[in-house]
Design a protein around this motif. Structure first.
Motif, PDB file in Angstrom:
ATOM      1  N   TRP A  21       0.759  -1.685   0.065  1.00  0.00           N
ATOM      2  CA  TRP A  21      -0.531   0.080  -0.330  1.00  0.00           C
ATOM      3  C   TRP A  21       0.769   1.245  -0.197  1.00  0.00           C
ATOM      4  O   TRP A  21       0.396   2.578  -0.117  1.00  0.00           O
ATOM      5  CB  TRP A  21      -0.963  -0.391   0.862  1.00  0.00           C
ATOM      6  N   GLY A  22       2.113   1.024   0.340  1.00  0.00           N
ATOM      7  CA  GLY A  22       2.712   2.302   0.379  1.00  0.00           C
ATOM      8  C   GLY A  22       4.230   3.195  -0.413  1.00  0.00           C
ATOM      9  O   GLY A  22       3.992   1.840  -1.897  1.00  0.00           O
ATOM     10  N   GLU A  23       5.370   3.014   0.044  1.00  0.00           N
ATOM     11  CA  GLU A  23       6.261   3.644  -1.078  1.00  0.00           C
ATOM     12  C   GLU A  23       7.708   2.917  -1.074  1.00  0.00           C
ATOM     13  O   GLU A  23       8.108   3.451  -1.306  1.00  0.00           O
ATOM     14  CB  GLU A  23       6.070   5.267  -0.416  1.00  0.00           C
ATOM     15  N   ASP A  24       7.726   2.026   0.746  1.00  0.00           N
ATOM     16  CA  ASP A  24       8.492   1.862   0.827  1.00  0.00           C
ATOM     17  C   ASP A  24       8.469  -0.204   0.830  1.00  0.00           C
ATOM     18  O   ASP A  24       8.717  -0.119   2.107  1.00  0.00           O
ATOM     19  CB  ASP A  24       9.449   2.322   2.340  1.00  0.00           C
ATOM     20  N   PHE A  25       8.767  -0.152  -0.289  1.00  0.00           N
ATOM     21  CA  PHE A  25       8.252  -1.619  -0.347  1.00  0.00           C
ATOM     22  C   PHE A  25       9.311  -2.433   0.196  1.00  0.00           C
ATOM     23  O   PHE A  25      10.493  -1.875   0.061  1.00  0.00           O
ATOM     24  CB  PHE A  25       7.398  -1.806  -1.584  1.00  0.00           C
ATOM     25  N   HIS A  26       9.008  -3.534   0.590  1.00  0.00           N
ATOM     26  CA  HIS A  26       9.923  -4.600   2.049  1.00  0.00           C
ATOM     27  C   HIS A  26       9.612  -5.583   0.823  1.00  0.00           C
ATOM     28  O   HIS A  26       8.010  -6.240   1.313  1.00  0.00           O
ATOM     29  CB  HIS A  26      10.261  -4.254   3.028  1.00  0.00           C
ATOM     30  N   ALA A  27      10.763  -6.465  -0.188  1.00  0.00           N
ATOM     31  CA  ALA A  27       9.768  -7.984  -0.658  1.00  0.00           C
ATOM     32  C   ALA A  27       9.609  -8.878   0.109  1.00  0.00           C
ATOM     33  O   ALA A  27       8.744 -10.101  -0.495  1.00  0.00           O
ATOM     34  CB  ALA A  27      11.267  -8.291  -1.739  1.00  0.00           C
ATOM     35  N   TYR A  28      10.169  -8.676   1.252  1.00  0.00           N
ATOM     36  CA  TYR A  28       9.813  -9.840   2.277  1.00  0.00           C
ATOM     37  C   TYR A  28       9.385  -9.223   3.639  1.00  0.00           C
ATOM     38  O   TYR A  28       8.837  -9.906   3.721  1.00  0.00           O
ATOM     39  CB  TYR A  28      11.254 -10.811   2.739  1.00  0.00           C
ATOM     40  N   HIS A  29       9.606  -8.422   3.855  1.00  0.00           N
ATOM     41  CA  HIS A  29       9.583  -8.126   5.567  1.00  0.00           C
ATOM     42  C   HIS A  29       7.713  -7.243   5.004  1.00  0.00           C
ATOM     43  O   HIS A  29       8.625  -5.984   4.642  1.00  0.00           O
ATOM     44  CB  HIS A  29       9.955  -7.003   6.414  1.00  0.00           C
ATOM     45  N   ASN A  30       7.058  -7.274   4.626  1.00  0.00           N
ATOM     46  CA  ASN A  30       5.591  -6.641   4.292  1.00  0.00           C
ATOM     47  C   ASN A  30       4.471  -7.704   4.523  1.00  0.00           C
ATOM     48  O   ASN A  30       4.510  -8.929   5.890  1.00  0.00           O
ATOM     49  CB  ASN A  30       5.547  -6.846   2.333  1.00  0.00           C
ATOM     50  N   GLU A  31       2.871  -7.409   4.551  1.00  0.00           N
ATOM     51  CA  GLU A  31       2.240  -7.929   4.999  1.00  0.00           C
ATOM     52  C   GLU A  31       1.631  -9.647   4.293  1.00  0.00           C
ATOM     53  O   GLU A  31       1.462 -10.298   5.836  1.00  0.00           O
ATOM     54  CB  GLU A  31       1.057  -6.707   4.977  1.00  0.00           C
ATOM     55  N   HIS A  32       2.416  -9.569   3.515  1.00  0.00           N
ATOM     56  CA  HIS A  32       2.278 -11.049   3.368  1.00  0.00           C
ATOM     57  C   HIS A  32       3.028 -11.584   4.075  1.00  0.00           C
ATOM     58  O   HIS A  32       3.075 -13.254   3.905  1.00  0.00           O
ATOM     59  CB  HIS A  32       3.515 -11.056   1.572  1.00  0.00           C
ATOM     60  N   HIS A  33       4.047 -11.590   4.613  1.00  0.00           N
ATOM     61  CA  HIS A  33       4.899 -12.418   5.007  1.00  0.00           C
ATOM     62  C   HIS A  33       3.601 -12.578   6.877  1.00  0.00           C
ATOM     63  O   HIS A  33       4.041 -13.801   7.560  1.00  0.00           O
ATOM     64  CB  HIS A  33       6.337 -11.738   5.818  1.00  0.00           C
ATOM     65  N   ILE A  34       3.064 -11.651   7.361  1.00  0.00           N
ATOM     66  CA  ILE A  34       2.141 -11.610   8.371  1.00  0.00           C
ATOM     67  C   ILE A  34       1.334 -12.816   8.720  1.00  0.00           C
ATOM     68  O   ILE A  34       1.295 -13.553   8.673  1.00  0.00           O
ATOM     69  CB  ILE A  34       0.986 -11.075   8.905  1.00  0.00           C
ATOM     70  N   LEU A  35       0.520 -12.925   6.444  1.00  0.00           N
ATOM     71  CA  LEU A  35      -0.115 -14.182   6.402  1.00  0.00           C
ATOM     72  C   LEU A  35       0.593 -15.686   6.208  1.00  0.00           C
ATOM     73  O   LEU A  35      -0.131 -16.601   6.236  1.00  0.00           O
ATOM     74  CB  LEU A  35      -1.242 -13.824   4.771  1.00  0.00           C
ATOM     75  N   GLU A  36       1.917 -15.997   6.012  1.00  0.00           N
ATOM     76  CA  GLU A  36       2.250 -17.170   5.909  1.00  0.00           C
ATOM     77  C   GLU A  36       3.023 -17.403   6.892  1.00  0.00           C
ATOM     78  O   GLU A  36       2.545 -18.610   7.428  1.00  0.00           O
ATOM     79  CB  GLU A  36       4.309 -16.152   5.537  1.00  0.00           C
TER      80      GLU A  36
END
Length: 357
Positions: free
Chosen positions: A79-94
């Motif tokens: 949703w933002g401008e500082d995208f982290h390829a690993y530490h993002n909301e997808h990792h929460i759901l993992e």
């Protein structure tokens, strides 16, 4: 706080932008409707150990997960401008929607209490909230983790938890997030990314938390709540690093995502020539070192749920890294990191195709 952390991590723009659960839910409704399904699956899984008096507590935990998810998605996610390829909301759901479910399936939902499962879900949502703090360590805990602990406490406050009545949630969240710190070695000069670097780390702090508590909180062993919180910290660390036990192609993909994030934090685009050798090293020697030397499961429940699947990935990983080295030797020095990543994806597809025959 149990450990002697300096309390100096103020609210940032993302925290102020998603100031409460109502704001988070408005964003989630349009941008991440899948989270509601994950929360519903978790409620269904917990039903065998849930009574009518537990519903309010589950509601509070769900609200905290929603608020943390929205903030991470805005701060470092899609949703933002500082995208982290690993530490993002997808990792929460993992962790929240996949690995915790696998843990329940292997050990049974009765293996832990309701509050324990809720706490592990809160850990999944909150442990990586901050990723941009200057690298500093206190009692072995990284600054990103300490900032995440402080923000997670504010999230609990906002969602109806009480620091006295619900002290076990605050203590448990502190120790689980603290234990997820990787004991990083001094980074190379150009590396900004140094609080969680799998190539240069000595493993999760969770395995050393008892010694840290002995030093900084003497007498903790006489407190059953703290002993239990430490047990949960060991489980949480296992959930966080159980990418080693994902189906093989997914495991490889997590490594590539972390590699892409590391290059971004080193101020290198993977399309730049300067990224070629760092990416190649990360995806070969680095992955092998993490998998075979640095990673270990810390809890009995983690070993029960994930060690077999990790063992199944060992030989394919050796074969894949050997194949990547051979392919690169045949092609010559890669032009950039993207070439290495694309080659690794191609080789992974070839491995998967052969395994299905």
């Amino acid at each position: 706080m149990i450990l002697p952390f300096p309390r100096e991590f103020a609210e940032d723009a993302a925290e102020r932008s998603v100031a409460d659960v109502a704001q988070a839910r408005r964003l989630l409704a349009s941008l991440a409707p899948g989270l509601a399904a994950a929360l519903a699956r978790r409620r269904q899984a917990l039903a065998p150990i849930t009574s009518a008096g537990d519903v309010e507590r589950i509601d509070r935990a769900d609200a905290a997960v929603e608020l943390a998810y929205a903030r991470l998605a805005l701060r470092h996610g899609s949703w933002g401008e500082d995208f982290h390829a690993y530490h993002n909301e997808h990792h929460i759901l993992e962790i929240f929607d996949s690995r915790i479910a696998r843990l329940m399936a292997h050990v049974g939902v009765q293996a832990l209490g309701l509050d324990d499962w809720l706490l592990l879900g809160l850990f999944a949502a909150c442990h990586d909230l901050r990723q941009r703090e200057p690298a500093m360590y206190s009692a072995g805990v990284g600054s990103n983790e300490r900032a995440s602990i402080e923000e997670s406490f504010r999230i609990l406050d906002l969602t109806g938890f009480d620091r006295r009545r619900d002290a076990a949630f605050y203590t448990g969240l502190e120790l689980t997030i603290a234990g997820s710190t990787f004991d990083a070695r001094p980074p190379a000069q150009d590396w900004e990314y140094n609080s969680v670097d799998l190539v240069q780390s000595g493993g999760a702090l969770a395995s050393k938390l008892d010694a840290k508590l002995d030093k900084h909180a003497p007498g903790w062993r006489d407190d059953p709540a703290l002993r239990h919180a430490l047990d949960l910290a060991l489980i949480a660390a296992d959930l966080d690093t159980a990418n080693v036990a994902e189906p093989f192609a997914r495991f490889v993909e997590t490594g590539m995502r972390l590699c892409q994030e590391r290059e971004m934090r080193c101020h290198r685009a993977t399309g730049d020539p300067a990224s070629a050798l760092p990416v190649f090293g990360f995806l070969t020697d680095g992955q092998e070192r993490f998998f075979f030397e640095l990673h270990r499961f810390n809890s009995d429940l983690g070993r029960t749920a994930f060690s077999g699947a990790k063992q199944a990935n060992a030989q394919p990983l050796r074969a894949l890294t050997m194949a990547l080295r051979a392919r690169m030797a045949m092609l010559g020095k890669p032009a950039n990191g993207d070439i290495v990543i694309d080659t690794m994806r191609e080789l992974t597809r070839e491995f998967e195709s052969r395994s299905l025959r």
